[in-house]
Design a protein around this motif. Structure first.
Motif, mmCIF file in Angstrom:
data_model
loop_
_atom_site.group_PDB
_atom_site.id
_atom_site.type_symbol
_atom_site.label_atom_id
_atom_site.label_comp_id
_atom_site.label_asym_id
_atom_site.label_seq_id
_atom_site.Cartn_x
_atom_site.Cartn_y
_atom_site.Cartn_z
ATOM 1 N N PHE A 1 0.835 -1.204 0.000
ATOM 2 C CA PHE A 1 0.000 0.000 0.000
ATOM 3 C C PHE A 1 0.869 1.254 0.000
ATOM 4 O O PHE A 1 2.070 1.196 0.280
ATOM 5 C CB PHE A 1 -0.945 -0.009 1.212
ATOM 6 N N ALA A 2 0.235 2.372 -0.313
ATOM 7 C CA ALA A 2 0.964 3.648 -0.462
ATOM 8 C C ALA A 2 1.179 4.289 0.906
ATOM 9 O O ALA A 2 0.478 5.224 1.298
ATOM 10 C CB ALA A 2 0.191 4.586 -1.386
ATOM 11 N N ILE A 3 2.146 3.774 1.635
ATOM 12 C CA ILE A 3 2.407 4.207 3.002
ATOM 13 C C ILE A 3 3.690 5.026 3.060
ATOM 14 O O ILE A 3 4.716 4.646 2.478
ATOM 15 C CB ILE A 3 2.502 2.994 3.944
ATOM 16 N N SER A 4 3.639 6.156 3.761
ATOM 17 C CA SER A 4 4.840 6.955 4.018
ATOM 18 C C SER A 4 5.648 6.253 5.095
ATOM 19 O O SER A 4 5.175 6.085 6.225
ATOM 20 C CB SER A 4 4.469 8.366 4.492
ATOM 21 N N THR A 5 6.851 5.816 4.770
ATOM 22 C CA THR A 5 7.663 5.072 5.722
ATOM 23 C C THR A 5 8.413 6.022 6.648
ATOM 24 O O THR A 5 8.593 7.203 6.353
ATOM 25 C CB THR A 5 8.658 4.170 4.990
ATOM 26 N N GLY A 6 8.847 5.483 7.771
ATOM 27 C CA GLY A 6 9.593 6.270 8.743
ATOM 28 C C GLY A 6 8.758 6.572 9.964
ATOM 29 O O GLY A 6 7.527 6.689 9.900
ATOM 30 N N ARG A 7 9.409 6.704 11.116
ATOM 31 C CA ARG A 7 8.702 6.869 12.383
ATOM 32 C C ARG A 7 7.925 8.172 12.465
ATOM 33 O O ARG A 7 6.955 8.268 13.213
ATOM 34 C CB ARG A 7 9.698 6.769 13.547
#
Length: 365
Positions: free
Chosen positions: A234-240
């Motif tokens: 899915f189109a997820i922004s990675t990173g905390r």
């Protein structure tokens, strides 16, 4: 472990006790302002000798309401209830039974079902607004040796070409991830809040935790394996800075525990009516506590786990950890959780917006 610094949450390590009382009064007055709804509960059971109504309106077994049998074999009782969700069952000759005439049912966490009513109008109701998609996933897991159930909320107009923040929303003891969509009605909340323009679009992952699995494997699955799969699918922004965790996670898999163990993954955590183990609190008290993520606690003032939340808040204060704490009237019930869901989702949205702004400014510089 080195972590990426995200936006700092505003300091609010203590709350004025008078403000806490005011919040409780305001919530009560708002409920009263919504008016009362007359509801008839009815069960056709001509052979039964005794039928009781039990549920959130009776504090379950504490104050059961006897129902009256009429000549047609139906047992009835009528109540005046405030707006919102009410969970209930019937007690028929010593056995629990959900309402066979009510299509609104959900798992009760004990192998059976309960029924529920939705009275009046609110952010939890399905309105004529753009709707997101609730996806049921079966996620294969190498570390668990089996597939895991995950309910995923995709916001209206989901576009794979853009990127969305990710919220892990964890279920409670003996329940499943899909309970946030049944009794939690989180998809309705998100649809309505997005239509009102008070939250930014983000994806919500609601995994079902199999309590028979070893804790270390479950943690690895949730924090690493599931995150990696969802980020690919899915189109997820990675990173905390784009990832947060909240919910009623049981025992050692609590939202705070997962963020504490892996601060490189989560930038914000919101324990909701959390059951903190004594050994966890003892470990947190044993040495100076450093926290590099935002925290907001939620707990009802009539919840049986409130003493644990109060002790946890005291530990944070003693370590001068920045956090926020929402304490208003309510117990360990979906009625209470429905009452704080709007604030919870707005809090997450505010965090994602603030972190995005901070990251954008850093990148631009």
């Amino acid at each position: 472990m080195e972590t990426t610094r995200c936006r700092q949450w505003p300091a609010q390590a203590t709350m004025n006790p008078n403000l806490i009382g005011l919040q409780s009064v305001l919530k009560t007055q708002l409920e009263l302002a919504g008016g009362l709804h007359t509801v008839e509960f009815k069960l056709h059971a001509p052979q039964a000798q005794e039928v009781l109504l039990i549920g959130e309106m009776t504090d379950w077994q504490a104050h059961p309401i006897p129902m009256t049998r009429n000549g047609d074999g139906a047992w009835r009782t009528t109540l005046n209830l405030r707006a919102g969700q009410w969970i209930y069952k019937f007690w028929v000759d010593g056995a629990y039974l959900h309402d066979p005439a009510n299509p609104l049912v959900a798992g009760d966490g004990w192998g059976g079902f309960h029924s529920y009513l939705l009275l009046g109008d609110g952010d939890w109701a399905k309105h004529d607004v753009p709707h997101g998609e609730l996806v049921r996933l079966s996620v294969p897991s190498d570390v668990l040796g089996q597939s895991a159930e995950v309910a995923l909320y995709l916001p209206p107009g989901y576009n794979p070409a853009q990127r969305y923040p990710l919220l892990y929303l964890m279920h409670g003891h003996r329940t499943r991830g899909n309970q946030w969509a049944t009794n939690g009605l989180v998809d309705n909340f998100m649809d309505n809040l997005l239509a009102q323009g008070v939250v930014t679009p983000f994806i919500i992952a609601m995994p079902t935790v199999d309590g028979t699995q070893p804790l270390d494997r479950l943690e690895t699955f949730l924090v690493d394996e599931l995150y990696e799969r969802l980020s690919r699918w899915f189109a997820i922004s990675t990173g905390r800075c784009h990832t947060a965790i909240a919910g009623m996670t049981p025992h050692a898999l609590g939202a705070f525990n997962l963020a504490w163990h892996r601060p490189d993954r989560f930038g914000f955590v919101a324990p909701v009516s959390a059951f903190f183990l004594d050994e966890t609190l003892d470990a947190l008290s044993a040495k100076p506590l450093q926290v590099d993520f935002g925290i907001k606690l939620y707990c009802g003032t009539e919840d049986y786990v409130q003493p644990l939340s109060e002790r946890f808040a005291g530990i944070l204060r003693s370590n001068q950890v920045t956090f926020d704490y929402m304490r208003v009237a309510g117990g360990h019930t979906w009625r209470y959780w429905n009452s704080i869901t709007r604030d919870l989702l707005q809090t997450m949205s505010d965090y994602f917006i603030g972190s995005h702004t901070r990251v954008s400014k850093v990148n631009h510089a």
